[in-house]
Design a protein around this motif. Sequence first.
Motif, PDB file in Angstrom:
ATOM      1  N   TYR A   1       0.888  -1.232   0.112  1.00 25.93           N
ATOM      2  CA  TYR A   1       0.138   0.018   0.086  1.00 25.93           C
ATOM      3  C   TYR A   1       0.748   1.183   0.117  1.00 25.93           C
ATOM      4  O   TYR A   1       2.187   1.082   0.208  1.00 25.93           O
ATOM      5  CB  TYR A   1      -0.875   0.011   1.234  1.00 25.93           C
ATOM      6  N   ARG A   2       0.204   2.208  -0.460  1.00 29.02           N
ATOM      7  CA  ARG A   2       1.011   3.735  -0.265  1.00 29.02           C
ATOM      8  C   ARG A   2       0.153   4.816   0.551  1.00 29.02           C
ATOM      9  O   ARG A   2      -1.036   4.527  -0.016  1.00 29.02           O
ATOM     10  CB  ARG A   2       1.906   4.101  -1.568  1.00 29.02           C
ATOM     11  N   GLN A   3       0.750   5.750   0.759  1.00 25.99           N
ATOM     12  CA  GLN A   3      -0.204   6.904   1.431  1.00 25.99           C
ATOM     13  C   GLN A   3       0.652   8.150   1.263  1.00 25.99           C
ATOM     14  O   GLN A   3       1.749   8.327   2.008  1.00 25.99           O
ATOM     15  CB  GLN A   3      -0.419   6.756   2.848  1.00 25.99           C
TER      16      GLN A   3
ATOM     17  N   ASP B   1      -1.748  13.925   2.753  1.00 29.37           N
ATOM     18  CA  ASP B   1      -3.274  14.290   2.675  1.00 29.37           C
ATOM     19  C   ASP B   1      -3.988  13.451   1.849  1.00 29.37           C
ATOM     20  O   ASP B   1      -5.046  14.038   1.304  1.00 29.37           O
ATOM     21  CB  ASP B   1      -3.313  15.865   2.176  1.00 29.37           C
ATOM     22  N   LYS B   2      -3.628  12.228   1.700  1.00 27.44           N
ATOM     23  CA  LYS B   2      -4.431  11.267   0.873  1.00 27.44           C
ATOM     24  C   LYS B   2      -4.781   9.834   1.647  1.00 27.44           C
ATOM     25  O   LYS B   2      -3.796   9.732   2.720  1.00 27.44           O
ATOM     26  CB  LYS B   2      -3.702  11.177  -0.522  1.00 27.44           C
ATOM     27  N   GLN B   3      -5.738   9.304   1.251  1.00 27.11           N
ATOM     28  CA  GLN B   3      -6.007   7.988   1.804  1.00 27.11           C
ATOM     29  C   GLN B   3      -4.918   6.913   1.353  1.00 27.11           C
ATOM     30  O   GLN B   3      -4.338   6.964   0.318  1.00 27.11           O
ATOM     31  CB  GLN B   3      -7.473   7.536   1.663  1.00 27.11           C
ATOM     32  N   ARG B   4      -4.912   6.073   2.119  1.00 27.73           N
ATOM     33  CA  ARG B   4      -3.896   4.922   1.986  1.00 27.73           C
ATOM     34  C   ARG B   4      -4.570   4.178   0.796  1.00 27.73           C
ATOM     35  O   ARG B   4      -5.550   3.928   0.659  1.00 27.73           O
ATOM     36  CB  ARG B   4      -3.696   3.967   3.038  1.00 27.73           C
ATOM     37  N   GLU B   5      -3.613   3.758  -0.225  1.00 24.92           N
ATOM     38  CA  GLU B   5      -4.452   3.008  -1.398  1.00 24.92           C
ATOM     39  C   GLU B   5      -3.618   1.752  -1.681  1.00 24.92           C
ATOM     40  O   GLU B   5      -2.232   1.557  -1.371  1.00 24.92           O
ATOM     41  CB  GLU B   5      -4.354   3.947  -2.689  1.00 24.92           C
TER      42      GLU B   5
ATOM     43  N   ALA C   1       5.138   8.642  -1.979  1.00 21.25           N
ATOM     44  CA  ALA C   1       4.293   8.201  -0.729  1.00 21.25           C
ATOM     45  C   ALA C   1       5.244   7.592   0.058  1.00 21.25           C
ATOM     46  O   ALA C   1       6.309   7.336   0.002  1.00 21.25           O
ATOM     47  CB  ALA C   1       3.413   7.593  -1.318  1.00 21.25           C
TER      48      ALA C   1
ATOM     49  N   TYR D   1       5.233   3.940   1.442  1.00 21.85           N
ATOM     50  CA  TYR D   1       4.845   2.712   1.147  1.00 21.85           C
ATOM     51  C   TYR D   1       4.889   1.502   2.353  1.00 21.85           C
ATOM     52  O   TYR D   1       5.891   1.445   3.093  1.00 21.85           O
ATOM     53  CB  TYR D   1       5.820   2.223   0.033  1.00 21.85           C
ATOM     54  N   TYR D   2       3.810   0.812   2.618  1.00 21.23           N
ATOM     55  CA  TYR D   2       3.508   0.117   3.707  1.00 21.23           C
ATOM     56  C   TYR D   2       3.586  -1.659   2.983  1.00 21.23           C
ATOM     57  O   TYR D   2       2.839  -1.792   1.999  1.00 21.23           O
ATOM     58  CB  TYR D   2       2.329   0.259   4.237  1.00 21.23           C
TER      59      TYR D   2
ATOM     60  N   TRP E   1       1.195  -4.853   9.688  1.00 18.57           N
ATOM     61  CA  TRP E   1       1.573  -3.940   8.685  1.00 18.57           C
ATOM     62  C   TRP E   1       3.169  -3.589   9.076  1.00 18.57           C
ATOM     63  O   TRP E   1       3.346  -3.877  10.234  1.00 18.57           O
ATOM     64  CB  TRP E   1       0.949  -2.540   9.187  1.00 18.57           C
TER      65      TRP E   1
END
Length: 118
Positions: A37-39, A42-46, A91, A93-94, A108
Amino acid sequence: QVQLVESGGGLVQPGGSLRLSCVFSGSFFSSYDMYWYRQAPDKQRELVASITGGGITNYADSVKARFAISRDVAMSMVTLHMNSLRTEDTAVYYCNARNVLAPTNVYWGQGTQVTVSA
């Protein structure tokens, strides 16, 4: 207890490449589907990419043909190869692991920063 340790983030110019790695420990790696995932600020995690225990991959439309996810069972590691990087890929990255038999067991990593800038 599952632990995920990411590495490989950094600063890269647009058009460049990076490789992110996530080392899995604490359980049976093949029982987990793995995700990146990435965040961005000011954006949601995607969701960026995923790979099942059987090696089936899936990608967000925004990264298709540029990113590739793979897993190494012997090393208990999942890798995200990122090519043709764009500024919008910047971003944290997770790495994420989800138990196939117990989907509520989700883990996570701590995240790794990727910055794409000239």
